[in-house]
Design a protein around this motif. Structure first.
Motif, PDB file in Angstrom:
ATOM      1  N   LYS A  63      35.199  28.593  40.761  1.00 58.33           N
ATOM      2  CA  LYS A  63      34.428  29.536  39.942  1.00 58.33           C
ATOM      3  C   LYS A  63      35.278  30.728  39.517  1.00 58.33           C
ATOM      4  O   LYS A  63      35.188  31.191  38.370  1.00 58.33           O
ATOM      5  N   GLN A  64      36.104  31.253  40.427  1.00 55.37           N
ATOM      6  CA  GLN A  64      36.966  32.387  40.097  1.00 55.37           C
ATOM      7  C   GLN A  64      37.994  31.996  39.033  1.00 55.37           C
ATOM      8  O   GLN A  64      38.273  32.768  38.117  1.00 55.37           O
ATOM      9  N   GLN A  66      37.671  29.587  36.819  1.00 56.48           N
ATOM     10  CA  GLN A  66      36.953  29.324  35.563  1.00 56.48           C
ATOM     11  C   GLN A  66      36.645  30.611  34.803  1.00 56.48           C
ATOM     12  O   GLN A  66      36.550  30.608  33.585  1.00 56.48           O
ATOM     13  N   LYS A  67      36.514  31.728  35.508  1.00 55.52           N
ATOM     14  CA  LYS A  67      36.225  33.016  34.863  1.00 55.52           C
ATOM     15  C   LYS A  67      37.422  33.581  34.101  1.00 55.52           C
ATOM     16  O   LYS A  67      37.257  34.481  33.275  1.00 55.52           O
TER      17      LYS A  67
END
Length: 171
Positions: A63-64, A66-67
């Motif tokens: 998730k990190q 992907q940001k």
């Protein structure tokens, strides 16, 4: 568990620095990283090998990543990866032990790429575990230098299983 993570990213300056900085800030280690252009000149592919046992931590890292603005796609391909690595190994190899060293090289399908009076340079490619095993076997002869590329990976292609077909001849 070693995770194989691929990232598709914009091919621009500073992307590698931002990705590795994010990973180090989150206290994750990178065991291997390779980066190269794809068939699209504006896009690069990164392959990371990261030791993460906890699935929740892996999800957090994904998730990190992907940001990040230049990251287009993050994929954990650990379970379905075809992984390869290249290593160049310079080994002490005087003439009396040359046949012994060659007997180690042959089963690994390694290639001798340079020969000197008392030294040879060998190239080996394959799964990282194969490369490690090859290096371990060469250690007693005296490894003088090693250069390794790090692992790169693809998703293994899944072949569709043919469904059994009935024939009138089988009845």
């Amino acid at each position: 568990m070693k995770r194989v993570v691929t990232l598709t990213v914009n091919n621009s300056s500073g992307v590698l620095n931002r990705i590795t900085g994010l990973i180090s800030k989150r206290q994750f280690n990178i065991e291997s990283i390779t980066v190269g252009p794809t068939e699209n000149p504006g896009i690069s592919k990164m392959t990371l090998i990261v030791p993460i046992d906890d699935p929740a931590k892996m999800e957090q890292l994904s998730k990190q990543l992907q940001k990040q603005i230049d990251v287009l796609k993050v994929t954990d391909i650990t379970e379905k990866a075809v992984t390869r690595e290249l290593a160049l190994i310079k080994v002490s190899c005087p003439p009396p032990v040359r046949s012994e060293v060659y007997s180690i090289i042959e089963p690994f399908r390694a290639t001798v790429i340079d020969i000197g009076k008392n030294m040879i340079t060998v190239q080996v490619t394959g799964e990282p575990s194969k490369v490690e095993a090859f290096i371990e076997l060469l250690k007693p002869y005296g490894i003088k230098d090693i250069s390794r590329t790090g692992a790169t990976a693809f998703v293994r292609d899944h072949q569709k299983q043919d469904s059994p077909q009935l024939s009138i001849l089988q009845l």
